[in-house]
Design a protein around this motif. Structure first.
Motif, short mmCIF file in Angstrom:
data_model
loop_
_atom_site.label_atom_id
_atom_site.label_comp_id
_atom_site.label_asym_id
_atom_site.label_seq_id
_atom_site.Cartn_x
_atom_site.Cartn_y
_atom_site.Cartn_z
N ALA A 115 0.82 -1.22 0.00
CA ALA A 115 0.00 0.00 0.00
C ALA A 115 0.85 1.27 0.00
O ALA A 115 0.32 2.37 -0.10
CB ALA A 115 -0.93 0.00 1.21
N GLY A 116 2.17 1.11 0.14
CA GLY A 116 3.05 2.28 0.00
C GLY A 116 3.50 2.92 1.30
O GLY A 116 3.82 4.10 1.32
N HIS B 62 6.17 -3.38 -8.11
CA HIS B 62 4.90 -3.87 -7.57
C HIS B 62 4.49 -5.15 -8.28
O HIS B 62 5.24 -5.71 -9.08
CB HIS B 62 3.83 -2.78 -7.70
CG HIS B 62 2.87 -2.75 -6.56
ND1 HIS B 62 1.95 -3.75 -6.32
CD2 HIS B 62 2.67 -1.83 -5.58
CE1 HIS B 62 1.23 -3.45 -5.26
NE2 HIS B 62 1.65 -2.28 -4.77
N PHE B 63 3.27 -5.61 -7.99
CA PHE B 63 2.77 -6.81 -8.66
C PHE B 63 2.75 -6.62 -10.18
O PHE B 63 2.48 -5.51 -10.67
CB PHE B 63 1.34 -7.13 -8.20
CG PHE B 63 1.23 -7.65 -6.79
CD1 PHE B 63 1.85 -8.83 -6.43
CD2 PHE B 63 0.51 -6.95 -5.83
CE1 PHE B 63 1.74 -9.32 -5.13
CE2 PHE B 63 0.40 -7.43 -4.54
CZ PHE B 63 1.02 -8.61 -4.19
N PRO B 64 2.98 -7.67 -10.95
CA PRO B 64 2.89 -7.56 -12.41
C PRO B 64 1.47 -7.19 -12.85
O PRO B 64 0.48 -7.64 -12.25
CB PRO B 64 3.26 -8.97 -12.89
CG PRO B 64 4.08 -9.56 -11.79
CD PRO B 64 3.50 -8.98 -10.52
N ALA B 65 1.38 -6.40 -13.88
CA ALA B 65 0.08 -5.95 -14.36
C ALA B 65 -0.78 -7.10 -14.86
O ALA B 65 -2.01 -7.02 -14.85
CB ALA B 65 0.26 -4.92 -15.47
N LEU C 36 -2.43 -3.44 -6.64
CA LEU C 36 -1.70 -2.65 -7.64
C LEU C 36 -2.53 -1.43 -8.05
O LEU C 36 -2.00 -0.31 -8.14
CB LEU C 36 -1.36 -3.50 -8.86
CG LEU C 36 -0.72 -2.76 -10.04
CD1 LEU C 36 0.59 -2.11 -9.65
CD2 LEU C 36 -0.51 -3.73 -11.21
N ALA C 37 -3.83 -1.62 -8.30
CA ALA C 37 -4.69 -0.51 -8.71
C ALA C 37 -4.75 0.56 -7.63
O ALA C 37 -4.70 1.76 -7.92
CB ALA C 37 -6.10 -1.02 -9.02
N GLN D 89 -3.40 4.46 -7.94
CA GLN D 89 -4.24 5.61 -7.59
C GLN D 89 -3.51 6.52 -6.59
O GLN D 89 -3.57 7.75 -6.70
CB GLN D 89 -5.57 5.14 -7.00
CG GLN D 89 -6.48 4.46 -8.01
CD GLN D 89 -7.71 3.82 -7.36
OE1 GLN D 89 -7.91 3.96 -6.14
NE2 GLN D 89 -8.51 3.13 -8.15
N LYS D 90 -2.82 5.91 -5.65
CA LYS D 90 -2.06 6.68 -4.68
C LYS D 90 -0.97 7.49 -5.38
O LYS D 90 -0.76 8.67 -5.07
CB LYS D 90 -1.45 5.73 -3.66
CG LYS D 90 -0.68 6.39 -2.51
CD LYS D 90 -0.04 5.34 -1.63
CE LYS D 90 0.55 5.94 -0.37
NZ LYS D 90 -0.48 6.33 0.61
N MET D 91 -0.27 6.86 -6.32
CA MET D 91 0.81 7.54 -7.04
C MET D 91 0.28 8.72 -7.87
O MET D 91 1.02 9.69 -8.10
CB MET D 91 1.56 6.56 -7.95
CG MET D 91 2.31 5.45 -7.23
SD MET D 91 3.60 6.01 -6.06
CE MET D 91 2.70 5.93 -4.49
N ALA D 92 -0.96 8.63 -8.31
CA ALA D 92 -1.54 9.69 -9.14
C ALA D 92 -2.18 10.80 -8.31
O ALA D 92 -2.54 11.86 -8.86
CB ALA D 92 -2.58 9.10 -10.08
#
Length: 274
Positions: A73-74, A94-97, A108-109, A113-116
């Protein structure tokens, strides 16, 4: 000034410069820990995870190229991103797409979202990690430091020794010669090696060192920064009995809160100079 005095000064200077450098590094890490973008709930974990001392021990500098493996979760990303934003580089592996796991896709999603959601993450480079062949956590030989926090047990539960060897090989390839691999993990007491520990969330320090060395790493140092002598590592729901998970809910909640988060090994390995 006598020759002896000059010699003493020459010997003292490197130590003084190192002391100044470490102090500056810890100051920069503390500023990142105090960055206003951090999630307030995450700051409550600082007392157990000791990020300033831990990152300083792993030689993370504001201009380092760092790979964070399986950031989840970062929690640590919230610190590494502001620390490296101006002069460093952060790869979040992170996890592979294309993962078939619903949990992996959801996690991952959420991380994306956190990174954006905040400009402090605008320079974070998202890559992929799995304890399997065919992934690249960062360009070969590019990283000063590779970090993994509380992940070894997950890889071991999924693939045993073989998965761990593959993981350590990924880290070895990503690091520059002389680069540091930093590992923090829930520590299984060596006296419990003959118990059914493999799904407890705890991991033996001796096995972590053995598998890293098999990948070519040199074990350089351990630290008690994240040790917790209150943790006996024999709880009904494994490590997840303790905070922050508290899998037993209200059952013995005060008891487990009094223990705090798990006892953790903090290990520093180095890729040899070639």
């Amino acid at each position: 000034m006598t020759p002896t005095q000059k010699k003493s000064i020459c010997w003292a200077l490197p130590a003084l410069l190192l002391s100044i450098s470490l102090s500056a590094s810890e100051t920069a890490i503390q500023a990142a820990v105090d960055h206003p973008s951090r999630t307030p709930a995450n700051t409550l974990r600082d007392q157990y995870r000791n990020p300033v001392s831990t990152l300083a021990f792993f030689e993370v500098q504001p201009d380092s190229t760092v790979v964070e493996i399986s950031p989840g979760a970062g929690w640590y990303t919230e610190i590494l991103a502001p620390l490296l934003h101006e002069r460093g580089t952060l790869y979040a592996a992170h996890f592979p797409a294309n993962s078939s796991s619903e949990y992996a896709q959801r996690t991952l999603a959420s991380f994306q979202q956190k990174m954006a959601a905040h400009p402090i993450y605008s320079k974070v480079e998202l890559t992929e990690f799995a304890a399997s062949a065919g992934v690249q956590v960062a360009p070969d030989g590019s990283a000063d430091v590779v970090l993994t926090f509380r992940n070894l047990h997950n890889w071991y539960m999924q693939g045993g020794d073989d998965a761990m060897r593959i993981a350590f090989n990924h880290f070895y390839r990503a690091l520059k010669p002389g680069g540091v691999l930093g590992v923090v993990e829930h520590r299984l007491p060596e006296a419990q090696l003959d118990s059914d520990w493999t799904r407890s969330g705890y991991f033996p320090q001796s096995l972590a060192i053995e598998l890293a060395e098999q990948a070519g790493f040199v074990f350089e140092a351990s630290s008690d920064i994240n040790a917790n002598p209150k943790d006996t590592a024999d709880h009904p729901r494994g490590v997840w009995t303790l905070p922050p998970s508290l899998r037993l809910g209200e059952q013995d909640r005060d008891r487990y809160l009094a223990i705090g988060e798990s006892d953790r090994m903090t290990l520093k390995f180095r890729k040899p100079q070639q």
